[in-house]
Design an enzyme around this catalytic site. Sequence first.
Site, short mmCIF file in Angstrom:
data_model
loop_
_atom_site.label_atom_id
_atom_site.label_comp_id
_atom_site.label_asym_id
_atom_site.label_seq_id
_atom_site.Cartn_x
_atom_site.Cartn_y
_atom_site.Cartn_z
N LYS A 9 0.84 -1.20 0.00
CA LYS A 9 0.00 0.00 0.00
C LYS A 9 0.88 1.26 0.00
CE LYS A 9 -3.85 -2.30 2.41
NZ LYS A 9 -4.70 -2.28 3.64
N TYR A 49 -12.25 -2.42 -3.12
CA TYR A 49 -12.77 -2.47 -1.75
C TYR A 49 -14.30 -2.40 -1.69
CZ TYR A 49 -8.18 -2.23 0.56
OH TYR A 49 -6.92 -2.51 1.03
N PHE A 57 -15.33 3.65 7.59
CA PHE A 57 -13.95 3.98 7.20
C PHE A 57 -13.74 3.97 5.69
CE2 PHE A 57 -14.00 -0.63 8.16
CZ PHE A 57 -13.49 -1.17 6.99
N ARG A 85 -1.77 -14.31 3.57
CA ARG A 85 -2.49 -13.70 4.71
C ARG A 85 -1.68 -13.88 5.99
NH1 ARG A 85 -6.92 -10.35 3.90
NH2 ARG A 85 -7.76 -11.05 5.90
N THR A 91 -5.26 -7.91 10.41
CA THR A 91 -5.61 -6.60 9.82
C THR A 91 -5.20 -5.45 10.73
OG1 THR A 91 -7.49 -7.64 8.73
CG2 THR A 91 -7.54 -5.24 8.93
N ARG A 102 2.74 -6.87 9.18
CA ARG A 102 2.01 -5.87 9.96
C ARG A 102 2.47 -5.87 11.41
NH1 ARG A 102 -3.78 -7.47 7.20
NH2 ARG A 102 -3.79 -5.94 5.50
N ASN A 112 -1.71 -0.10 7.34
CA ASN A 112 -1.20 -1.45 7.64
C ASN A 112 -0.38 -2.08 6.52
OD1 ASN A 112 -3.35 -1.98 5.99
ND2 ASN A 112 -4.46 -3.28 7.43
N HIS A 115 -1.70 -5.60 1.50
CA HIS A 115 -2.99 -6.24 1.26
C HIS A 115 -2.72 -7.61 0.66
CE1 HIS A 115 -7.04 -7.00 -0.33
NE2 HIS A 115 -6.41 -7.46 -1.39
N GLU A 126 -9.79 -9.85 -7.69
CA GLU A 126 -8.80 -8.77 -7.52
C GLU A 126 -7.71 -8.84 -8.59
OE1 GLU A 126 -7.62 -9.14 -3.41
OE2 GLU A 126 -9.62 -8.58 -2.70
P1 IDP Z 1 -7.65 -7.03 5.30
O1 IDP Z 1 -6.84 -5.96 4.61
O2 IDP Z 1 -6.84 -7.70 6.37
O3 IDP Z 1 -8.29 -8.00 4.35
P2 IDP Z 1 -10.30 -5.87 5.68
O4 IDP Z 1 -11.20 -6.11 6.85
O5 IDP Z 1 -10.69 -6.46 4.37
O6 IDP Z 1 -8.83 -6.28 6.10
O7 IDP Z 1 -10.19 -4.28 5.52
C1 IDP Z 1 -9.58 -3.73 4.38
C2 IDP Z 1 -8.69 -2.60 4.81
O8 IDP Z 1 -9.50 -1.54 5.31
C3 IDP Z 1 -7.72 -2.91 5.95
O9 IDP Z 1 -6.53 -3.52 5.52
C4 IDP Z 1 -7.48 -1.55 6.53
O10 IDP Z 1 -6.51 -0.83 5.74
C5 IDP Z 1 -8.83 -0.87 6.37
N1 IDP Z 1 -9.65 -1.02 7.59
C6 IDP Z 1 -10.30 -2.10 8.02
N2 IDP Z 1 -10.96 -1.87 9.17
C7 IDP Z 1 -10.69 -0.56 9.47
C8 IDP Z 1 -11.09 0.28 10.56
O11 IDP Z 1 -11.81 -0.09 11.47
N3 IDP Z 1 -10.61 1.57 10.50
C9 IDP Z 1 -9.81 2.04 9.51
N4 IDP Z 1 -9.42 1.26 8.48
C10 IDP Z 1 -9.85 -0.02 8.45
MG MG Z 2 -9.86 -7.82 3.04
#
Ligand code: IDP
Ligand code: MG
Length: 149
Positions: A9, A49, A57, A85, A91, A102, A112, A115, A126
């Site tokens: 990212k 997304y 968010f 993963r 996450t 991470r 973070n 992805h 994707e």
């Molecule tokens: P992932 O990246 O581990 O698959 P997801 O739940 O799919 O996690 O969320 C996608 C991305 O959205 C996360 O990697 C993070 O950058 C962002 N994100 C997820 N939850 C939050 C939150 O509660 N606050 C701010 N950003 C979030």
């Molecule tokens: Mg995800």
Amino acid sequence: MEQTYVMVKPDGVQRGLVGEVISRIEKKGLKIAALRMNFISEATAKEHYGEHAEKPFFPSLIEYITSGPSVSMVVVGKDAIKVMRTINGATNPVEAAPGTLRGDFALDIGRNVVHASDSSEAAAREIAIHFENSEIVDYSRIDEVCIYE
Ligand code: IDP
Ligand code: MG
């Protein structure tokens, strides 16, 4: 062999972590089959997304992911989706185990670093969003005879 979509990212690019991410993928034995740096467009970010469109968010997530160049990859190997993963970690970086990207390099869920697709359906979707078929290279790594039984 499985394919998955991986992104460094914009925060990871700005912090000089592209090499670290690629190094962990390569050392694990996974194969990089496509690789590109570009600015993700707002439309592409919203498609990528889409599952989070209703989340509070979402606007800040789209702003973050389009804020600078990111690195997109197709990564191939045994159980590549699950393995990537695990390499990335939880996450929320506060919960991510040490030794994960991470866990080692991030603190904030909104920054973070990486992805990776979370299922075979997501991986196919994707990869198709970010790459043309002609950009995905079919080759073998010479060390595959050592990596796979
Ligand atoms: P992932 O990246 O581990 O698959 P997801 O739940 O799919 O996690 O969320 C996608 C991305 O959205 C996360 O990697 C993070 O950058 C962002 N994100 C997820 N939850 C939050 C939150 O509660 N606050 C701010 N950003 C979030
Ligand atoms: Mg995800």
